[in-house]
Design an enzyme around this catalytic site. Structure first.
Site, PDB file in Angstrom:
ATOM      1  N   ARG A 138       1.149  -1.260   0.061  1.00 34.33           N
ATOM      2  CA  ARG A 138      -0.190  -0.009  -0.207  1.00 34.33           C
ATOM      3  C   ARG A 138       1.244   1.535  -0.152  1.00 34.33           C
ATOM      4  O   ARG A 138       0.562   2.471  -0.622  1.00 34.33           O
ATOM      5  CB  ARG A 138      -0.299   0.242   1.203  1.00 34.33           C
ATOM      6  CG  ARG A 138      -2.130  -1.561   1.069  1.00 34.33           C
ATOM      7  CD  ARG A 138      -2.428  -1.780   0.177  1.00 34.33           C
ATOM      8  NE  ARG A 138      -3.830  -2.192   0.638  1.00 34.33           N
ATOM      9  CZ  ARG A 138      -3.785  -3.095  -0.243  1.00 34.33           C
ATOM     10  NH1 ARG A 138      -3.890  -2.843  -1.968  1.00 34.33           N
ATOM     11  NH2 ARG A 138      -4.821  -4.601   0.058  1.00 34.33           N
ATOM     12  N   LYS A 229      -3.589 -14.391   9.180  1.00 34.86           N
ATOM     13  CA  LYS A 229      -4.611 -14.011   7.789  1.00 34.86           C
ATOM     14  C   LYS A 229      -4.278 -15.481   6.929  1.00 34.86           C
ATOM     15  O   LYS A 229      -3.316 -15.517   6.693  1.00 34.86           O
ATOM     16  CB  LYS A 229      -5.162 -13.132   7.155  1.00 34.86           C
ATOM     17  CG  LYS A 229      -3.689 -12.582   6.098  1.00 34.86           C
ATOM     18  CD  LYS A 229      -3.899 -11.070   6.550  1.00 34.86           C
ATOM     19  CE  LYS A 229      -3.331 -10.638   5.072  1.00 34.86           C
ATOM     20  NZ  LYS A 229      -3.428  -8.792   4.940  1.00 34.86           N
ATOM     21  N   HIS A 242     -13.090 -12.081  -2.711  1.00 31.68           N
ATOM     22  CA  HIS A 242     -13.999  -9.995  -3.286  1.00 31.68           C
ATOM     23  C   HIS A 242     -14.465 -11.187  -3.942  1.00 31.68           C
ATOM     24  O   HIS A 242     -15.683  -9.927  -3.877  1.00 31.68           O
ATOM     25  CB  HIS A 242     -12.474 -10.167  -3.877  1.00 31.68           C
ATOM     26  CG  HIS A 242     -11.701  -9.581  -2.427  1.00 31.68           C
ATOM     27  ND1 HIS A 242     -10.455 -10.447  -2.495  1.00 31.68           N
ATOM     28  CD2 HIS A 242     -11.073  -8.540  -2.004  1.00 31.68           C
ATOM     29  CE1 HIS A 242      -9.187  -9.727  -1.695  1.00 31.68           C
ATOM     30  NE2 HIS A 242      -9.168  -8.379  -1.255  1.00 31.68           N
ATOM     31  N   ASP A 315     -11.828 -10.412   7.100  1.00 37.03           N
ATOM     32  CA  ASP A 315     -11.405  -9.745   6.560  1.00 37.03           C
ATOM     33  C   ASP A 315     -12.529  -8.834   6.180  1.00 37.03           C
ATOM     34  O   ASP A 315     -13.673  -8.293   6.666  1.00 37.03           O
ATOM     35  CB  ASP A 315     -11.476 -10.539   6.006  1.00 37.03           C
ATOM     36  CG  ASP A 315     -10.257 -10.337   4.805  1.00 37.03           C
ATOM     37  OD1 ASP A 315      -9.901  -9.401   3.774  1.00 37.03           O
ATOM     38  OD2 ASP A 315     -10.582 -11.522   3.903  1.00 37.03           O
TER      39      ASP A 315
END
Length: 421
Positions: A138, A229, A242, A315
Protein backbone atom coordinates in the site's frame (compact mmCIF):
# COMPACT_ATOMS: atom_id res chain seq x y z
CA UNK A 1 -1.19 -20.02 26.71
CA UNK A 2 -2.33 -16.50 27.32
CA UNK A 3 0.30 -13.91 27.95
CA UNK A 4 0.57 -12.56 31.44
CA UNK A 5 0.17 -8.85 31.85
CA UNK A 6 3.41 -6.94 32.25
CA UNK A 7 3.83 -4.89 35.40
CA UNK A 8 3.50 -1.63 33.52
CA UNK A 9 0.08 -2.72 32.26
CA UNK A 10 -1.30 -3.58 35.68
CA UNK A 11 -2.95 -1.28 38.18
CA UNK A 12 -4.14 -2.17 41.61
CA UNK A 13 -7.58 -1.46 42.96
CA UNK A 14 -8.37 -1.45 46.63
CA UNK A 15 -10.19 -4.49 47.93
CA UNK A 16 -12.17 -4.58 51.10
CA UNK A 17 -10.75 -6.51 54.03
CA UNK A 18 -12.16 -10.00 54.25
CA UNK A 19 -13.00 -11.70 57.49
CA UNK A 20 -10.88 -14.78 58.01
CA UNK A 21 -12.83 -16.40 60.78
CA UNK A 22 -14.76 -19.60 60.43
CA UNK A 23 -17.62 -20.48 62.68
CA UNK A 24 -18.87 -23.87 63.82
CA UNK A 25 -22.59 -24.49 64.08
CA UNK A 26 -22.31 -23.48 67.74
CA UNK A 27 -20.88 -20.10 66.71
CA UNK A 28 -17.48 -20.73 68.34
CA UNK A 29 -14.43 -19.21 66.55
CA UNK A 30 -11.99 -21.80 65.20
CA UNK A 31 -8.29 -21.48 65.94
CA UNK A 32 -5.93 -20.53 63.06
CA UNK A 33 -2.23 -21.19 62.76
CA UNK A 34 0.29 -18.43 61.91
CA UNK A 35 0.64 -19.91 58.42
CA UNK A 36 -3.12 -19.85 57.94
CA UNK A 37 -3.25 -16.25 59.17
CA UNK A 38 -0.53 -15.22 56.70
CA UNK A 39 -2.43 -16.91 53.90
CA UNK A 40 -5.60 -15.09 54.90
CA UNK A 41 -3.78 -11.74 54.95
CA UNK A 42 -2.39 -12.43 51.45
CA UNK A 43 -5.84 -13.22 50.13
CA UNK A 44 -7.05 -9.90 51.52
CA UNK A 45 -4.38 -7.94 49.58
CA UNK A 46 -5.48 -5.60 46.78
CA UNK A 47 -6.29 -7.58 43.65
CA UNK A 48 -4.32 -6.64 40.51
CA UNK A 49 -6.65 -5.59 37.72
CA UNK A 50 -5.55 -5.16 34.12
CA UNK A 51 -6.13 -1.60 32.90
CA UNK A 52 -8.26 -2.73 29.96
CA UNK A 53 -10.71 -4.35 32.37
CA UNK A 54 -11.00 -1.16 34.41
CA UNK A 55 -11.36 0.94 31.27
CA UNK A 56 -14.12 -1.22 29.81
CA UNK A 57 -16.15 -0.69 32.99
CA UNK A 58 -15.97 3.09 32.48
CA UNK A 59 -16.91 3.13 28.81
CA UNK A 60 -20.40 3.80 27.47
CA UNK A 61 -22.11 1.32 25.17
CA UNK A 62 -21.61 3.64 22.19
CA UNK A 63 -17.91 3.91 22.94
CA UNK A 64 -17.59 0.14 23.22
CA UNK A 65 -19.38 -0.44 19.94
CA UNK A 66 -17.10 2.09 18.25
CA UNK A 67 -14.03 0.13 19.33
CA UNK A 68 -15.20 -2.77 17.16
CA UNK A 69 -14.87 -0.84 13.89
CA UNK A 70 -11.88 -0.36 11.58
CA UNK A 71 -13.10 1.50 8.47
CA UNK A 72 -11.29 3.22 5.64
CA UNK A 73 -10.95 7.00 5.83
CA UNK A 74 -11.19 9.61 3.08
CA UNK A 75 -8.33 11.77 1.89
CA UNK A 76 -4.76 12.33 3.01
CA UNK A 77 -5.28 14.97 5.71
CA UNK A 78 -6.65 14.39 9.22
CA UNK A 79 -9.78 16.56 9.00
CA UNK A 80 -12.31 14.17 7.47
CA UNK A 81 -10.95 11.06 9.13
CA UNK A 82 -10.88 12.79 12.51
CA UNK A 83 -14.60 13.50 12.24
CA UNK A 84 -15.29 9.79 11.79
CA UNK A 85 -13.00 8.90 14.68
CA UNK A 86 -14.81 11.32 16.99
CA UNK A 87 -18.34 10.57 15.84
CA UNK A 88 -18.09 6.79 16.11
CA UNK A 89 -15.39 6.41 18.81
CA UNK A 90 -13.48 4.23 16.36
CA UNK A 91 -11.15 1.50 17.53
CA UNK A 92 -9.04 1.71 14.40
CA UNK A 93 -8.66 2.75 10.78
CA UNK A 94 -7.03 1.18 7.75
CA UNK A 95 -4.89 3.06 5.23
CA UNK A 96 -4.91 2.63 1.46
CA UNK A 97 -2.79 4.38 -1.21
CA UNK A 98 -5.29 7.24 -1.43
CA UNK A 99 -4.29 8.18 2.12
CA UNK A 100 -0.54 7.91 1.59
CA UNK A 101 1.65 10.43 -0.24
CA UNK A 102 4.94 10.94 1.58
CA UNK A 103 6.41 9.68 4.85
CA UNK A 104 6.01 13.07 6.53
CA UNK A 105 2.41 13.48 5.31
CA UNK A 106 1.48 9.97 6.51
CA UNK A 107 3.02 10.59 9.92
CA UNK A 108 1.09 13.85 10.23
CA UNK A 109 -2.11 12.08 9.21
CA UNK A 110 -1.53 9.41 11.84
CA UNK A 111 -0.82 12.01 14.53
CA UNK A 112 -3.94 13.97 13.63
CA UNK A 113 -6.16 10.91 13.85
CA UNK A 114 -4.59 9.86 17.15
CA UNK A 115 -5.17 13.35 18.53
CA UNK A 116 -8.87 13.07 17.68
CA UNK A 117 -9.09 9.64 19.34
CA UNK A 118 -7.26 10.70 22.48
CA UNK A 119 -9.35 13.88 22.80
CA UNK A 120 -12.59 11.93 22.90
CA UNK A 121 -12.22 9.03 25.29
CA UNK A 122 -8.45 8.82 25.62
CA UNK A 123 -8.24 5.51 23.72
CA UNK A 124 -5.63 5.44 20.91
CA UNK A 125 -6.36 4.06 17.47
CA UNK A 126 -5.09 0.97 15.82
CA UNK A 127 -3.78 2.34 12.52
CA UNK A 128 -3.29 -0.49 10.07
CA UNK A 129 -2.50 -1.23 6.46
CA UNK A 130 -1.96 -4.25 4.20
CA UNK A 131 1.79 -4.08 3.69
CA UNK A 132 2.65 -7.65 2.78
CA UNK A 133 5.28 -6.59 0.21
CA UNK A 134 5.18 -8.41 -3.12
CA UNK A 135 1.81 -8.01 -4.86
CA UNK A 136 0.03 -6.54 -1.82
CA UNK A 137 1.72 -3.24 -0.98
CA UNK A 138 0.00 0.00 0.00
CA UNK A 139 2.79 2.46 0.79
CA UNK A 140 4.19 3.98 -2.42
CA UNK A 141 7.48 4.89 -0.74
CA UNK A 142 8.25 1.82 1.39
CA UNK A 143 11.52 -0.10 0.97
CA UNK A 144 10.69 -2.97 -1.39
CA UNK A 145 11.10 -6.68 -0.72
CA UNK A 146 10.06 -9.77 -2.72
CA UNK A 147 6.83 -11.65 -2.02
CA UNK A 148 6.68 -14.28 0.74
CA UNK A 149 7.06 -17.23 -1.62
CA UNK A 150 10.31 -15.77 -2.93
CA UNK A 151 11.58 -14.90 0.53
CA UNK A 152 11.05 -18.51 1.59
CA UNK A 153 12.89 -19.92 -1.43
CA UNK A 154 16.21 -18.11 -1.07
CA UNK A 155 19.44 -19.57 0.24
CA UNK A 156 18.87 -18.06 3.67
CA UNK A 157 15.08 -17.94 3.97
CA UNK A 158 14.96 -17.30 7.73
CA UNK A 159 17.19 -14.25 7.37
CA UNK A 160 15.18 -13.02 4.37
CA UNK A 161 11.81 -13.32 6.10
CA UNK A 162 13.16 -11.80 9.29
CA UNK A 163 14.81 -8.86 7.51
CA UNK A 164 11.79 -8.05 5.35
CA UNK A 165 9.44 -8.06 8.34
CA UNK A 166 11.81 -6.02 10.53
CA UNK A 167 12.47 -3.32 7.93
CA UNK A 168 8.82 -3.12 6.91
CA UNK A 169 7.75 -2.90 10.55
CA UNK A 170 10.25 -0.14 11.33
CA UNK A 171 9.09 1.91 8.35
CA UNK A 172 5.42 1.47 9.18
CA UNK A 173 6.03 2.48 12.78
CA UNK A 174 7.90 5.60 11.66
CA UNK A 175 4.78 6.93 9.92
CA UNK A 176 2.41 6.02 12.76
CA UNK A 177 1.11 2.73 11.39
CA UNK A 178 1.12 0.53 14.46
CA UNK A 179 -0.33 -2.65 12.92
CA UNK A 180 0.55 -4.51 9.75
CA UNK A 181 -2.12 -6.79 8.33
CA UNK A 182 0.51 -9.46 7.75
CA UNK A 183 1.83 -12.14 7.57
CA UNK A 184 -0.23 -14.36 5.32
CA UNK A 185 -0.60 -17.72 7.09
CA UNK A 186 -2.38 -19.58 4.27
CA UNK A 187 -0.90 -22.80 2.90
CA UNK A 188 -1.26 -22.36 -0.84
CA UNK A 189 -1.79 -25.91 -2.11
CA UNK A 190 -4.03 -24.93 -5.05
CA UNK A 191 -2.03 -23.66 -8.05
CA UNK A 192 -5.20 -22.06 -9.42
CA UNK A 193 -5.72 -19.93 -6.32
CA UNK A 194 -6.53 -16.45 -7.67
CA UNK A 195 -6.19 -14.51 -4.42
CA UNK A 196 -3.35 -16.01 -2.34
CA UNK A 197 -0.64 -17.48 -4.58
CA UNK A 198 2.79 -15.96 -3.90
CA UNK A 199 1.44 -14.10 -0.88
CA UNK A 200 1.82 -17.44 0.91
CA UNK A 201 5.17 -18.79 2.08
CA UNK A 202 4.40 -21.97 0.16
CA UNK A 203 2.57 -25.30 0.04
CA UNK A 204 4.32 -27.11 2.90
CA UNK A 205 2.37 -26.62 6.17
CA UNK A 206 5.46 -27.05 8.36
CA UNK A 207 7.53 -24.55 6.40
CA UNK A 208 4.70 -22.02 6.23
CA UNK A 209 4.19 -22.36 9.98
CA UNK A 210 7.89 -21.83 10.61
CA UNK A 211 8.12 -18.67 8.51
CA UNK A 212 4.93 -17.27 10.04
CA UNK A 213 6.62 -17.53 13.43
CA UNK A 214 9.82 -15.87 12.15
CA UNK A 215 7.84 -12.99 10.63
CA UNK A 216 5.71 -12.41 13.72
CA UNK A 217 8.76 -12.21 15.98
CA UNK A 218 10.45 -9.73 13.63
CA UNK A 219 7.40 -7.48 13.36
CA UNK A 220 7.12 -7.45 17.13
CA UNK A 221 10.80 -6.55 17.47
CA UNK A 222 10.12 -3.60 15.15
CA UNK A 223 7.30 -2.40 17.40
CA UNK A 224 4.20 -3.16 15.37
CA UNK A 225 1.24 -5.46 15.94
CA UNK A 226 0.68 -8.30 13.49
CA UNK A 227 -2.32 -9.90 11.82
CA UNK A 228 -2.08 -13.55 10.77
CA UNK A 229 -4.56 -14.29 7.99
CA UNK A 230 -6.93 -15.77 6.71
CA UNK A 231 -8.41 -18.21 9.27
CA UNK A 232 -9.25 -21.08 8.94
CA UNK A 233 -7.15 -21.14 5.76
CA UNK A 234 -7.66 -19.67 2.28
CA UNK A 235 -4.99 -21.69 0.46
CA UNK A 236 -7.02 -24.35 -1.35
CA UNK A 237 -9.53 -22.46 -3.45
CA UNK A 238 -9.97 -21.36 -7.04
CA UNK A 239 -12.50 -18.68 -6.06
CA UNK A 240 -11.60 -15.17 -4.93
CA UNK A 241 -13.59 -14.21 -1.81
CA UNK A 242 -13.54 -10.60 -3.03
CA UNK A 243 -15.93 -11.59 -5.80
CA UNK A 244 -17.55 -14.82 -4.57
CA UNK A 245 -17.92 -17.21 -1.65
CA UNK A 246 -15.29 -19.96 -1.84
CA UNK A 247 -16.12 -23.46 -0.61
CA UNK A 248 -13.16 -25.48 0.64
CA UNK A 249 -13.88 -29.19 0.96
CA UNK A 250 -11.31 -30.07 3.61
CA UNK A 251 -12.27 -32.59 6.25
CA UNK A 252 -11.49 -31.77 9.86
CA UNK A 253 -8.51 -34.16 9.66
CA UNK A 254 -7.16 -32.50 6.50
CA UNK A 255 -7.64 -29.04 8.03
CA UNK A 256 -5.64 -30.10 11.07
CA UNK A 257 -2.88 -31.46 8.84
CA UNK A 258 -2.74 -28.72 6.18
CA UNK A 259 -4.33 -25.45 7.26
CA UNK A 260 -4.06 -25.38 11.04
CA UNK A 261 -0.27 -25.53 11.66
CA UNK A 262 0.55 -21.92 10.65
CA UNK A 263 -2.28 -20.58 12.78
CA UNK A 264 -1.18 -22.71 15.72
CA UNK A 265 2.27 -21.17 15.32
CA UNK A 266 0.68 -17.72 15.16
CA UNK A 267 -1.04 -18.42 18.48
CA UNK A 268 2.20 -19.72 20.01
CA UNK A 269 4.08 -16.59 18.86
CA UNK A 270 1.42 -14.31 20.33
CA UNK A 271 -0.06 -12.92 17.13
CA UNK A 272 -1.91 -9.80 18.19
CA UNK A 273 -4.72 -10.33 15.70
CA UNK A 274 -6.00 -13.17 13.53
CA UNK A 275 -8.10 -12.30 10.49
CA UNK A 276 -11.04 -14.42 9.39
CA UNK A 277 -11.68 -15.66 5.86
CA UNK A 278 -14.98 -15.31 4.02
CA UNK A 279 -14.99 -18.99 3.07
CA UNK A 280 -17.24 -21.97 3.70
CA UNK A 281 -15.63 -25.15 5.04
CA UNK A 282 -18.42 -27.74 5.51
CA UNK A 283 -15.96 -30.13 7.15
CA UNK A 284 -15.54 -27.64 9.99
CA UNK A 285 -19.09 -26.31 10.19
CA UNK A 286 -21.88 -28.27 8.57
CA UNK A 287 -24.15 -25.21 8.71
CA UNK A 288 -22.14 -23.90 5.72
CA UNK A 289 -21.94 -20.43 7.16
CA UNK A 290 -18.99 -18.29 6.04
CA UNK A 291 -16.21 -18.70 8.60
CA UNK A 292 -16.49 -15.03 9.51
CA UNK A 293 -20.05 -15.62 10.72
CA UNK A 294 -19.50 -19.10 12.17
CA UNK A 295 -19.42 -19.45 15.95
CA UNK A 296 -18.22 -23.03 15.45
CA UNK A 297 -15.15 -21.79 13.57
CA UNK A 298 -14.31 -18.62 15.53
CA UNK A 299 -15.35 -19.41 19.09
CA UNK A 300 -14.99 -23.17 18.73
CA UNK A 301 -11.87 -23.81 16.65
CA UNK A 302 -9.89 -20.58 17.05
CA UNK A 303 -10.70 -19.75 20.66
CA UNK A 304 -11.32 -23.27 21.92
CA UNK A 305 -9.21 -25.75 19.97
CA UNK A 306 -6.23 -23.49 19.24
CA UNK A 307 -6.53 -21.57 22.53
CA UNK A 308 -6.28 -18.11 20.98
CA UNK A 309 -6.83 -15.13 23.31
CA UNK A 310 -5.98 -12.21 21.03
CA UNK A 311 -8.12 -10.05 18.75
CA UNK A 312 -10.18 -11.66 16.00
CA UNK A 313 -10.85 -9.32 13.08
CA UNK A 314 -12.95 -9.95 9.99
CA UNK A 315 -11.60 -9.62 6.51
CA UNK A 316 -13.11 -6.67 4.66
CA UNK A 317 -16.88 -6.62 5.02
CA UNK A 318 -17.09 -5.03 1.59
CA UNK A 319 -16.09 -8.33 -0.04
CA UNK A 320 -18.70 -10.45 -1.78
CA UNK A 321 -17.83 -13.43 0.39
CA UNK A 322 -19.02 -11.50 3.45
CA UNK A 323 -22.33 -10.30 2.06
CA UNK A 324 -23.42 -12.87 -0.51
CA UNK A 325 -25.59 -14.65 2.10
CA UNK A 326 -26.43 -11.64 4.28
CA UNK A 327 -26.74 -7.90 3.88
CA UNK A 328 -23.85 -5.71 5.10
CA UNK A 329 -25.47 -4.83 8.43
CA UNK A 330 -26.55 -8.40 9.19
CA UNK A 331 -23.07 -9.66 8.28
CA UNK A 332 -21.53 -7.28 10.82
CA UNK A 333 -23.88 -8.36 13.61
CA UNK A 334 -23.45 -12.07 12.84
CA UNK A 335 -19.66 -11.72 12.88
CA UNK A 336 -19.68 -10.23 16.38
CA UNK A 337 -22.10 -12.87 17.64
CA UNK A 338 -19.83 -15.57 16.19
CA UNK A 339 -16.81 -14.23 18.06
CA UNK A 340 -15.20 -11.53 15.92
CA UNK A 341 -13.88 -8.58 17.93
CA UNK A 342 -13.22 -6.07 15.15
CA UNK A 343 -15.11 -5.37 11.93
CA UNK A 344 -12.92 -4.38 9.00
CA UNK A 345 -14.12 -1.97 6.32
CA UNK A 346 -17.92 -2.06 6.63
CA UNK A 347 -19.60 -1.02 3.40
CA UNK A 348 -21.52 1.76 5.20
CA UNK A 349 -19.97 2.65 8.55
CA UNK A 350 -23.01 4.49 9.92
CA UNK A 351 -25.48 1.73 9.09
CA UNK A 352 -23.20 -1.02 10.35
CA UNK A 353 -22.51 0.86 13.57
CA UNK A 354 -26.21 1.41 14.18
CA UNK A 355 -26.99 -2.23 13.43
CA UNK A 356 -24.44 -3.47 15.97
CA UNK A 357 -25.60 -0.90 18.52
CA UNK A 358 -29.21 -2.01 18.07
CA UNK A 359 -28.17 -5.66 18.44
CA UNK A 360 -26.46 -4.82 21.74
CA UNK A 361 -29.48 -2.94 23.03
CA UNK A 362 -31.84 -5.77 22.06
CA UNK A 363 -29.63 -8.40 23.67
CA UNK A 364 -28.81 -10.21 20.44
CA UNK A 365 -25.19 -9.28 21.11
CA UNK A 366 -24.84 -9.88 24.82
CA UNK A 367 -23.17 -7.42 27.16
CA UNK A 368 -20.57 -10.04 28.00
CA UNK A 369 -19.79 -10.64 24.30
CA UNK A 370 -19.34 -6.89 23.73
CA UNK A 371 -17.18 -6.44 26.83
CA UNK A 372 -15.08 -9.46 25.88
CA UNK A 373 -14.44 -8.05 22.41
CA UNK A 374 -13.49 -4.61 23.70
CA UNK A 375 -11.25 -6.11 26.37
CA UNK A 376 -9.33 -8.05 23.70
CA UNK A 377 -8.88 -4.86 21.68
CA UNK A 378 -7.76 -2.71 24.60
CA UNK A 379 -5.40 -5.38 25.88
CA UNK A 380 -3.67 -5.44 22.51
CA UNK A 381 -3.39 -1.65 22.52
CA UNK A 382 -1.79 -1.68 25.96
CA UNK A 383 0.50 -4.59 25.10
CA UNK A 384 1.80 -2.96 21.93
CA UNK A 385 2.44 0.38 23.63
CA UNK A 386 -0.27 2.32 21.83
CA UNK A 387 -1.42 4.05 25.00
CA UNK A 388 2.15 4.87 25.96
CA UNK A 389 3.29 6.22 22.57
CA UNK A 390 0.41 7.06 20.24
CA UNK A 391 2.33 9.76 18.32
CA UNK A 392 5.39 9.73 16.08
CA UNK A 393 7.97 12.33 15.06
CA UNK A 394 6.87 13.37 11.57
CA UNK A 395 10.17 15.14 10.90
CA UNK A 396 12.11 11.89 11.35
CA UNK A 397 9.86 9.69 9.21
CA UNK A 398 11.66 10.35 5.92
CA UNK A 399 15.00 9.51 7.54
CA UNK A 400 13.74 6.04 8.47
CA UNK A 401 11.93 5.25 5.23
CA UNK A 402 14.42 4.10 2.62
CA UNK A 403 17.42 4.68 4.85
CA UNK A 404 20.83 3.50 3.65
CA UNK A 405 20.68 0.57 6.08
CA UNK A 406 17.22 -0.45 4.85
CA UNK A 407 18.18 -0.19 1.17
CA UNK A 408 21.26 -2.32 1.75
CA UNK A 409 19.19 -4.90 3.63
CA UNK A 410 16.71 -5.07 0.72
CA UNK A 411 19.56 -5.42 -1.78
CA UNK A 412 21.04 -8.38 0.13
CA UNK A 413 17.67 -10.11 0.37
CA UNK A 414 16.97 -9.64 -3.33
CA UNK A 415 20.41 -11.02 -4.21
CA UNK A 416 19.90 -14.03 -1.95
CA UNK A 417 16.49 -14.76 -3.48
CA UNK A 418 17.93 -14.59 -6.99
CA UNK A 419 20.77 -16.93 -6.11
CA UNK A 420 18.48 -19.45 -4.46
CA UNK A 421 15.59 -19.35 -6.89
Amino acid sequence: MRRTFGWRFVTAIAAGAMAVSACHESGARSATSPAESASARASASPTPVAPEVALVKRMSVREKVGQLFMPTIPGSTPAQGAKLVERYHLGGVIYFPVNLRTPRQTAQLSNGLQKAAMKHGGVPLVISTDEEQGPVSRLPYVTRFPANKSLASGRHPDDNVRTAARVTGEELRAVGINQDNAPDADVNINPNNPVIGIRSFGADPKKVAHFVGVAIDAYHAAGVAVVAKHFPGHGDTDTDSHTGLPIINHSRAKWERVDAPPFKTAVDHHADVIMTAHIVVPGLDESRLPATMSKTVLSGLLRGTLGYHGVIITDSLQMAGATIKFGPEEAAVRAVVAGADMLLMPRDLGRAYNAVLAAVKSGRISKSRLDDAVTHILHMKYERGMFRSPYVDAAKASHVIGSKEHREAARKVAADVRSGG
